[in-house]
Design an enzyme around this catalytic site. Sequence first.
Site, PDB file in Angstrom:
ATOM      1  N   ASP A   1      35.226 -25.316  -3.125  1.00  0.00           N
ATOM      2  CA  ASP A   1      36.022 -26.419  -3.669  1.00  0.00           C
ATOM      3  C   ASP A   1      37.263 -25.828  -4.339  1.00  0.00           C
ATOM      4  O   ASP A   1      37.173 -25.249  -5.413  1.00  0.00           O
ATOM      5  CB  ASP A   1      35.217 -27.215  -4.706  1.00  0.00           C
ATOM      6  CG  ASP A   1      34.081 -28.022  -4.072  1.00  0.00           C
ATOM      7  OD1 ASP A   1      33.602 -27.621  -2.999  1.00  0.00           O
ATOM      8  OD2 ASP A   1      33.682 -29.038  -4.660  1.00  0.00           O
TER       9      ASP A   1
ATOM     10  N   LYS B   1      35.152 -36.700  -1.124  1.00  0.00           N
ATOM     11  CA  LYS B   1      34.213 -36.488  -2.221  1.00  0.00           C
ATOM     12  C   LYS B   1      34.811 -36.960  -3.543  1.00  0.00           C
ATOM     13  O   LYS B   1      35.645 -36.273  -4.126  1.00  0.00           O
ATOM     14  CB  LYS B   1      33.858 -34.991  -2.320  1.00  0.00           C
ATOM     15  CG  LYS B   1      32.992 -34.657  -3.535  1.00  0.00           C
ATOM     16  CD  LYS B   1      32.639 -33.171  -3.599  1.00  0.00           C
ATOM     17  CE  LYS B   1      31.963 -32.824  -4.918  1.00  0.00           C
ATOM     18  NZ  LYS B   1      31.745 -31.375  -5.076  1.00  0.00           N
TER      19      LYS B   1
ATOM     20  N   LYS C   1      38.804 -34.081  -2.116  1.00  0.00           N
ATOM     21  CA  LYS C   1      37.987 -34.391  -3.289  1.00  0.00           C
ATOM     22  C   LYS C   1      38.889 -34.905  -4.392  1.00  0.00           C
ATOM     23  O   LYS C   1      39.993 -34.400  -4.583  1.00  0.00           O
ATOM     24  CB  LYS C   1      37.242 -33.113  -3.696  1.00  0.00           C
ATOM     25  CG  LYS C   1      36.459 -33.183  -4.982  1.00  0.00           C
ATOM     26  CD  LYS C   1      35.673 -31.870  -5.198  1.00  0.00           C
ATOM     27  CE  LYS C   1      35.128 -31.782  -6.607  1.00  0.00           C
ATOM     28  NZ  LYS C   1      34.439 -30.496  -6.876  1.00  0.00           N
TER      29      LYS C   1
END
Lengths: 314, 290
Positions: A151, A250, A214
């Site tokens: 991430d 996400k 995300k």
Amino acid sequence: MLDDARLSDIASSEASLRRFLHGLPGVDQTGAEARAATLATRSIKTTAKQYAIDLAISMIDLTTLEGQDTPGKVRALCAKALRPDPSDRTVPQVAAICVYPDLVATAKEALAGSDVKVASVATGFPSGRTSLAVKEADTRDAVAAGADEVDMVIDRGAFLAGHYGAVFDEIVAVKQAAGDAHLKVILETGELATYDNVRRASWLAMLAGGDFIKTSTGKVAPAATLPVTLVMLEAVRDFREATGRQVGVKPAGGIRTSKDAIKYLVLVNETAGDDWLDPDWFRLGASSLLNDLLMQRQKLTTGRYAGPDYFTLD
Amino acid sequence: MAERLAVKKTYKLYVGGKFPRSESGRSYEVTDAKGRFLANAAWASRKDARDAVVAARKAVGGWSGATAYNRGQVLYRVAEVMEGRHAQFVDEVAAGEGVARAKAVSLVDEAIDRWVWYAGWADKIAQVVGSSNPVAGPYFDFSVPEPTGVVAVLAPQRSSLLGLVSVLAPVIVGGNTAVLTASAERPLPAITLSEVLATSDVPGGVVNILTGTLADTAPILAAHMDVNAVDLAGAAGDAERASALELAAADNLKRVVRAPEAEPDWIAEPGLERITAYLETKTVWHPVGV
């Protein structure tokens, strides 16, 4: 339709990137907020709720990103990821554990032999204010320790200053450093100020090769919100239509109750479609959410309201 | 002069210091002992019970953490505000219970006096039921009473104010928080008490009052895993319901104050049993001679 030639044309210079991103249609702020609010009123009950709860559990990236994280805490969290409710074997496992790079090896060991992935934040999380070399090294470290997913955070300063090329190159470089690991690109929408920027950042991340986009690090308020996620879901839907490549979404941060989680699932279904209703394409970054889902699940199976005393503190 | 149009009241619930409508949107008619209309009361659903437990749980930390002396002061203040509502309580008790005015006055007096009596116990109960224990070793230990947590209280069905005070005050005096279901047919004194609580210094969520039928909320509260104790006074005389509720309460080993065979005469001196029923004894070891 964006074919490969057109894509490399867009990426060829900062000017062409800017032309493309600023050519995206603007987001109707009131419309997006009203749409998200309307979808949030959907009533999901009984068997549909049961399905939604299990789906939400299987989509969780169970996260601990604190300075005080210890190997013991990470191992405890991994045990919870494998058996979220020790009293009920029918509860699905979560999708992944999300930790800082130095704890990846611990998590990997604790999860050995299972399908639960290990995700690591990297690239100077959460602010991302380090040089590209450090970001690449951070990423390689995490992957070397065994991370299945990385991430990364984008350079919000560069994005807001309009240096789209710099942000793009950085994502490409991190993607390269990450190798086979899945790359999730954190846009930190709470710092992007407008929905137009969220749409542009989403496209930028997808053009640069991100496997997931995300919303947030969870360290900045506001974190994930429904309208922001709506805009991002529209972006991945439009991107697949234009290029044929599917990108996941996400939302992370601030999703604490089953009700919230189910609102997101409704949003996914109504915006991107049920192709995204799968842990491979939609994740929920959360920590306290899991306990609430388990309590709701127990309420459905036993008929009595559950209490937090009977679930782990983490 | 034209006759004044009656202002008919539609009451709401009391949850978390606020007065929400029932989630179900339902209400029911409350009548006096002769069947004449008195007011509309909210008809609580299982989700209202759930929300009330959440509110009560939230309030446990602050209320149980307050000093006993402070809790006593707060409860005494409630008695003061009740005194200010004396006439309203008398009207409601007289209408609901169908008793003569003089009797209603004495019931309200007794209820307020009882509240004061319980308020006084806030900072004395630890001296009476706690102890310092000399043990066979070079140390000492103390036993102190601590609140058990969230208590679900089914208020008596017949005695609408004195009975209500007699079951509610002992729960909160020890530092517990309460979710109370009022008498189904005689809820008005409980509703007025909620207005008293809201305008005194009791923090929101310490007392939550639901009106409606026992069938809707009692089984939910008895089975709720986040409720620590339950008082079945309101199921007095209904052995079948009481045993079903006890069974539901067994799942998380709730403390249960059992339903009597018939509703008692609340006039009688209460004693400390109802306070201690919701207290846990904690014993801590203490080194001496250091």
